[in-house]
Motif scaffolding. Structure first.
Motif, PDB file in Angstrom:
ATOM      1  N   ARG A  81       0.821  -1.208   0.000  1.00 49.45           N
ATOM      2  CA  ARG A  81       0.000   0.000   0.000  1.00 49.45           C
ATOM      3  C   ARG A  81       0.852   1.254   0.000  1.00 49.45           C
ATOM      4  O   ARG A  81       1.961   1.250   0.512  1.00 49.45           O
ATOM      5  CB  ARG A  81      -0.916  -0.011   1.226  1.00 49.45           C
ATOM      6  N   LEU A 123      -3.480   2.770   0.370  1.00 47.95           N
ATOM      7  CA  LEU A 123      -4.217   2.509  -0.868  1.00 47.95           C
ATOM      8  C   LEU A 123      -3.372   1.789  -1.908  1.00 47.95           C
ATOM      9  O   LEU A 123      -2.143   1.902  -1.922  1.00 47.95           O
ATOM     10  CB  LEU A 123      -4.706   3.830  -1.462  1.00 47.95           C
ATOM     11  N   ALA A 171      -3.523   1.215  -6.303  1.00 53.38           N
ATOM     12  CA  ALA A 171      -4.171   1.650  -7.540  1.00 53.38           C
ATOM     13  C   ALA A 171      -4.940   0.483  -8.138  1.00 53.38           C
ATOM     14  O   ALA A 171      -4.484  -0.659  -8.097  1.00 53.38           O
ATOM     15  CB  ALA A 171      -3.120   2.139  -8.528  1.00 53.38           C
ATOM     16  N   TRP A 200      -8.843   3.995  -6.651  1.00 52.54           N
ATOM     17  CA  TRP A 200      -8.025   3.625  -5.499  1.00 52.54           C
ATOM     18  C   TRP A 200      -8.823   2.748  -4.553  1.00 52.54           C
ATOM     19  O   TRP A 200     -10.015   2.977  -4.345  1.00 52.54           O
ATOM     20  CB  TRP A 200      -7.540   4.880  -4.770  1.00 52.54           C
ATOM     21  N   ASP A 258      -8.593   0.639  -0.654  1.00 49.82           N
ATOM     22  CA  ASP A 258      -7.944   0.190   0.569  1.00 49.82           C
ATOM     23  C   ASP A 258      -8.422  -1.243   0.795  1.00 49.82           C
ATOM     24  O   ASP A 258      -9.116  -1.822  -0.050  1.00 49.82           O
ATOM     25  CB  ASP A 258      -8.239   1.127   1.751  1.00 49.82           C
ATOM     26  N   ARG A 313     -10.562   9.468  -2.521  1.00 52.35           N
ATOM     27  CA  ARG A 313      -9.583  10.290  -1.808  1.00 52.35           C
ATOM     28  C   ARG A 313     -10.126  11.700  -1.595  1.00 52.35           C
ATOM     29  O   ARG A 313      -9.863  12.309  -0.567  1.00 52.35           O
ATOM     30  CB  ARG A 313      -8.270  10.339  -2.579  1.00 52.35           C
TER      31      ARG A 313
END
Length: 126
Positions: free
Chosen positions: A21, A26, A28, A44, A46, A64
């Motif tokens: 990450r 995160l 991509a 993005w 998580d 984001r």
């Protein structure tokens, strides 16, 4: 970490361990049309967005700018139905192959990658 939540079923440890990450937690996610190979967009994810994507059949991202999860198409109707999810060799990017319904880009276009060619010199094999 971005998007910290209390998921009902966390991302499996064996999957989470493969991810590399960024400082915000995160990775991509390149979104590609499964049957044509057309690259549609970049988003993005998580751990929780990836868990939702892997378990729901629809693509979820971490926004984001808004600081929240968003499932592609919930407001626009332009949905992304998951066909496969693959991790790159470094663990820092995902390739999500989808069946895209409608536009993938927030501008209303099919793809986010149609803003014009930047004029790169075309290389050739030796």
């Amino acid at each position: 970490m971005a998007g910290v939540s209390t998921p009902t079923s966390p991302l499996p440890d064996e999957v989470a361990a493969l991810l590399s990450r960024d400082p915000a937690g995160l990775v991509a996610a390149v979104i590609q049309q499964h049957d044509t190979g057309e690259v549609l967009m970049l988003g993005w994810m998580d751990d929780e967005a990836l868990r939702r994507t892997l378990t729901s059949g629809r693509v979820t991202f971490w926004s984001r700018s808004r600081g929240e999860y968003w499932r592609k198409g919930d407001t626009s109707g332009h949905t992304q139905h998951v066909r496969s999810v693959a991790l790159d060799c470094d663990g820092d990017a995902l390739l999500v192959r989808v069946d895209q319904v409608g536009a993938a880009c927030h501008t209303g276009r099919r793809t986010c990658f149609d803003a014009g060619d930047l004029g790169a010199v075309v290389g050739a094999r030796a």
